[in-house]
Design a protein around this motif. Structure first.
Motif, PDB file in Angstrom:
ATOM      1  N   VAL A   3      40.081  69.073  55.620  1.00 34.63           N
ATOM      2  CA  VAL A   3      41.182  69.306  54.389  1.00 34.63           C
ATOM      3  C   VAL A   3      40.975  70.310  53.833  1.00 34.63           C
ATOM      4  CG1 VAL A   3      42.107  68.198  52.519  1.00 34.63           C
ATOM      5  CG2 VAL A   3      41.271  66.872  54.154  1.00 34.63           C
ATOM      6  N   ASN A   4      42.116  71.381  53.680  1.00 34.54           N
ATOM      7  CA  ASN A   4      41.964  72.746  53.039  1.00 34.54           C
ATOM      8  C   ASN A   4      42.954  72.765  51.909  1.00 34.54           C
ATOM      9  OD1 ASN A   4      40.137  74.226  54.209  1.00 34.54           O
ATOM     10  ND2 ASN A   4      41.356  74.608  56.051  1.00 34.54           N
ATOM     11  N   ARG A   5      42.623  73.466  50.915  1.00 30.95           N
ATOM     12  CA  ARG A   5      43.644  73.761  49.924  1.00 30.95           C
ATOM     13  C   ARG A   5      44.164  75.080  49.886  1.00 30.95           C
ATOM     14  NH1 ARG A   5      39.579  72.790  44.769  1.00 30.95           N
ATOM     15  NH2 ARG A   5      38.831  74.752  45.879  1.00 30.95           N
ATOM     16  N   VAL A   6      45.428  75.342  49.765  1.00 30.66           N
ATOM     17  CA  VAL A   6      46.279  76.580  49.880  1.00 30.66           C
ATOM     18  C   VAL A   6      46.724  76.781  48.430  1.00 30.66           C
ATOM     19  CG1 VAL A   6      48.012  78.004  51.049  1.00 30.66           C
ATOM     20  CG2 VAL A   6      46.924  75.895  52.212  1.00 30.66           C
ATOM     21  N   CYS A   7      46.476  78.106  47.986  1.00 28.31           N
ATOM     22  CA  CYS A   7      46.820  78.418  46.748  1.00 28.31           C
ATOM     23  C   CYS A   7      48.375  78.876  46.807  1.00 28.31           C
ATOM     24  CB  CYS A   7      46.178  79.617  46.145  1.00 28.31           C
ATOM     25  SG  CYS A   7      46.874  80.280  44.573  1.00 28.31           S
ATOM     26  N   GLN A   8      49.086  78.257  46.046  1.00 27.83           N
ATOM     27  CA  GLN A   8      50.537  78.715  46.254  1.00 27.83           C
ATOM     28  C   GLN A   8      51.108  79.877  45.987  1.00 27.83           C
ATOM     29  OE1 GLN A   8      52.808  74.733  46.566  1.00 27.83           O
ATOM     30  NE2 GLN A   8      51.953  74.600  44.596  1.00 27.83           N
ATOM     31  N   SER A   9      50.224  80.572  44.860  1.00 24.53           N
ATOM     32  CA  SER A   9      50.574  81.986  44.543  1.00 24.53           C
ATOM     33  C   SER A   9      49.772  82.939  45.388  1.00 24.53           C
ATOM     34  CB  SER A   9      49.960  82.198  43.139  1.00 24.53           C
ATOM     35  OG  SER A   9      50.350  81.204  42.178  1.00 24.53           O
ATOM     36  N   PRO A  15      38.241  75.323  51.624  1.00 19.04           N
ATOM     37  CA  PRO A  15      37.978  73.864  51.747  1.00 19.04           C
ATOM     38  C   PRO A  15      38.090  72.926  50.490  1.00 19.04           C
ATOM     39  CG  PRO A  15      36.122  75.017  52.260  1.00 19.04           C
ATOM     40  CD  PRO A  15      36.993  76.094  51.703  1.00 19.04           C
ATOM     41  N   LEU A  16      38.535  71.733  50.668  1.00 15.62           N
ATOM     42  CA  LEU A  16      38.606  70.867  49.631  1.00 15.62           C
ATOM     43  C   LEU A  16      37.044  70.727  48.984  1.00 15.62           C
ATOM     44  CD1 LEU A  16      40.609  69.135  48.271  1.00 15.62           C
ATOM     45  CD2 LEU A  16      39.966  67.185  49.706  1.00 15.62           C
ATOM     46  N   ASP A  17      37.035  70.922  47.524  1.00 15.45           N
ATOM     47  CA  ASP A  17      35.667  70.657  46.916  1.00 15.45           C
ATOM     48  C   ASP A  17      36.020  70.028  45.663  1.00 15.45           C
ATOM     49  OD1 ASP A  17      36.442  72.663  45.259  1.00 15.45           O
ATOM     50  OD2 ASP A  17      35.136  74.074  45.691  1.00 15.45           O
ATOM     51  N   VAL A 106      44.740  57.254  46.213  1.00 10.04           N
ATOM     52  CA  VAL A 106      44.463  58.180  47.306  1.00 10.04           C
ATOM     53  C   VAL A 106      43.352  59.412  46.512  1.00 10.04           C
ATOM     54  CG1 VAL A 106      45.336  60.250  48.488  1.00 10.04           C
ATOM     55  CG2 VAL A 106      46.414  58.097  48.749  1.00 10.04           C
ATOM     56  N   LEU A 107      43.515  59.784  45.470  1.00  6.24           N
ATOM     57  CA  LEU A 107      42.913  60.580  44.850  1.00  6.24           C
ATOM     58  C   LEU A 107      41.317  60.298  44.440  1.00  6.24           C
ATOM     59  CD1 LEU A 107      42.153  63.353  43.236  1.00  6.24           C
ATOM     60  CD2 LEU A 107      43.441  62.265  41.262  1.00  6.24           C
ATOM     61  N   MET A 108      41.058  59.033  44.264  1.00  2.59           N
ATOM     62  CA  MET A 108      39.837  58.603  43.980  1.00  2.59           C
ATOM     63  C   MET A 108      39.155  58.095  45.212  1.00  2.59           C
ATOM     64  SD  MET A 108      39.668  59.168  40.839  1.00  2.59           S
ATOM     65  CE  MET A 108      38.367  58.635  39.872  1.00  2.59           C
ATOM     66  N   THR A 109      39.998  57.760  46.265  1.00  6.47           N
ATOM     67  CA  THR A 109      39.089  57.579  47.706  1.00  6.47           C
ATOM     68  C   THR A 109      38.670  58.922  48.234  1.00  6.47           C
ATOM     69  OG1 THR A 109      40.609  55.600  48.146  1.00  6.47           O
ATOM     70  CG2 THR A 109      39.841  56.950  49.948  1.00  6.47           C
ATOM     71  N   ALA A 110      39.687  59.928  48.141  1.00  7.19           N
ATOM     72  CA  ALA A 110      39.166  61.370  48.646  1.00  7.19           C
ATOM     73  C   ALA A 110      37.777  61.762  47.588  1.00  7.19           C
ATOM     74  CB  ALA A 110      40.185  62.202  48.446  1.00  7.19           C
ATOM     75  N   ALA A 111      37.909  61.395  46.324  1.00  8.23           N
ATOM     76  CA  ALA A 111      36.843  61.908  45.421  1.00  8.23           C
ATOM     77  C   ALA A 111      35.606  61.141  45.531  1.00  8.23           C
ATOM     78  CB  ALA A 111      37.152  61.527  43.736  1.00  8.23           C
ATOM     79  N   ARG A 112      35.744  59.842  46.200  1.00  7.38           N
ATOM     80  CA  ARG A 112      34.430  59.204  46.636  1.00  7.38           C
ATOM     81  C   ARG A 112      33.773  59.559  48.115  1.00  7.38           C
ATOM     82  NH1 ARG A 112      33.341  54.506  49.741  1.00  7.38           N
ATOM     83  NH2 ARG A 112      31.653  53.205  48.784  1.00  7.38           N
ATOM     84  N   GLU A 113      34.590  60.094  48.726  1.00  8.83           N
ATOM     85  CA  GLU A 113      34.294  60.570  50.124  1.00  8.83           C
ATOM     86  C   GLU A 113      33.709  62.141  49.672  1.00  8.83           C
ATOM     87  OE1 GLU A 113      37.888  60.850  52.785  1.00  8.83           O
ATOM     88  OE2 GLU A 113      36.213  60.064  54.017  1.00  8.83           O
ATOM     89  N   LEU A 114      34.009  62.728  48.729  1.00 11.94           N
ATOM     90  CA  LEU A 114      33.299  63.909  48.311  1.00 11.94           C
ATOM     91  C   LEU A 114      32.044  63.899  47.623  1.00 11.94           C
ATOM     92  CD1 LEU A 114      36.616  65.970  47.209  1.00 11.94           C
ATOM     93  CD2 LEU A 114      35.133  66.609  49.348  1.00 11.94           C
TER      94      LEU A 114
END
Ligand SMILES: *Cc1c(COP(=O)(O)O)cnc(C)c1O
Ligand SMILES: [Zn+2]
Length: 369
Positions: A3-9, A15-17, A106-114
């Motif tokens: 999962v990547n993050r893309v800066c919209q600016s 990568p997601l961190d 969704v957010l806390m599930t992903a946070a746990r995975e991280l």
């Protein structure tokens, strides 16, 4: 899953961190990951009624079911006919009694995975409650920043989930600043429903469900409350996905609803501006949408304009009237929640609702305040 993050600016892809919540350039993130097309014919008859039946289009490895620790059956809320061709979606019927469960799960599930163990969030109440609840299930200790003026029931709910409540004097913006200062001082994960793009992956499931519940079509108009716009932007995300998957040709219109006492998006929309300028919050009973400087204001305006929608500002008198009218139909919702129905009642009076299929959410339960 990658999962990547893309800066919209600036377009930077990282990568997601857990370390940063916005790009070094100041830009806000969206997500990028290998997303599958949802098979709505299958999800419509799935035994799983929760939002995780849409796992193909969520940033998780569906075979591993990483959400099973945190999830509580959120999603799958009823769509009720209020008037002819006007439906409300009872999103307050989720475990923490507001639509924020979708994003928080969704957010806390992903946070746990991280590997996150401790997180910070700020909220006008309901987002903090949902983050605290799903954090508790995911084994993440939560610090929730809220205004001392937040309704008591919401604060009790946050504490019931074991979160540490940091009450802050001042405006909603002061609360956000205090939370961000705490994140920086202690190097903690910022579980922000506004900045973190994972939250919108949850709120988008609202529109998936509507599509399914209306027998695979979209309404003409989505009436949606807008404070920080987490439901508006989630719905917009879902609409662009549904279009790219070939399920719809045209985007339904998004009508964002604000409270007259704090309506920065409505003001920017009327002036034809691309950015939202901070306004003074002159007071409203709709505490959940009283956001004077929404961080994703420009994105909200873009979503409204691209769907040929609009932004409406309703008065407290209209909101209180709408809340009472909903109560008389068996629907007891919190004051903020009645804003979208107030907007419908105004459209109906002005003739703008005539012949249109309209869906509006009931976002929070009446016992919250
Ligand atoms: C959070 C919330 C809103 C507004 O959502 P935004 O994401 O700030 O636009 C509206 N109603 C209720 C009940 C809420 O909890
Ligand atoms: Zn950037």
């Amino acid at each position: 899953m990658k999962v990547n993050r893309v800066c919209q600016s600036c377009g930077a892809v990282t990568p997601l961190d857990t370390a940063s919540f916005r790009c070094a350039c100041g830009g806000l993130y969206r997500l990028s990951y290998p997303k599958g097309r949802i098979d709505f014919a299958a999800t419509a008859v799935s035994r799983d009624r929760s939002l995780y039946k849409y796992a193909a289009a969520l940033p998780f490895d569906a075979r591993k079911k990483p959400w099973s620790q945190a999830a509580m059956g959120e999603g799958g809320t009823p769509l009720l006919e209020l008037h002819k061709s006007v439906y409300c979606k009872a999103d307050y019927l989720m475990p923490t009694l507001s639509f924020k469960d979708r994003g928080a799960s969704v957010l806390m599930t992903a946070a746990r995975e991280l590997g996150v163990k401790e997180a910070v969030a700020d909220s006008s109440g309901n987002a903090g409650t949902a983050i605290a609840a799903y954090g508790a299930r995911a084994g993440i200790a939560c610090h929730i920043f809220a205004s001392a003026a937040t309704s008591k029931k919401k604060l009790e709910q946050i504490e019931a989930h074991g979160a540490l409540l940091h009450l802050t004097e001042g405006s909603r913006e002061d609360v956000a600043r205090a939370a961000i200062a705490y994140v920086r001082a202690h190097g903690l994960f910022y579980a922000s429903h506004i900045f973190n793009p994972l939250f919108y992956e949850g709120t988008k499931t609202y529109a998936y469900e509507v599509f399914e519940q209306l027998s695979f079509r979209m309404p003409d108009i989505f009436l949606l409350p807008a404070g920080n716009g987490t439901l508006v932007l989630g719905v917009y995300l879902a609409l662009t996905e549904l279009k790219s998957w070939g399920y719809i040709c045209e985007l339904p219109r998004i009508f964002a609803v604000q409270a007259e006492g704090c309506a920065p998006i409505a003001r920017a929309f009327e002036r034809g501006e691309a950015e939202v300028r901070e306004v003074e919050n002159t007071g409203t009973a709709a505490e959940g949408i009283a956001i004077a400087a929404p961080a994703r204001g420009a994105e909200i305006l873009k979503a409204v304009r691209e769907t040929k929608g609009s932004v409406l500002a309703v008065t407290d008198a209209e909101i209180l009237h709408a809340r009472a009218a909903l109560g008389l139909r068996g629907l007891y919702v919190e004051t903020t929640s009645a804003a979208s129905y107030a907007a419908y009642l105004r459209m109906e009076k002005d003739g703008g609702a005539e012949g249109r299929l309209i869906v509006l959410p009931l976002c929070g339960a009446g016992l919250k305040g």
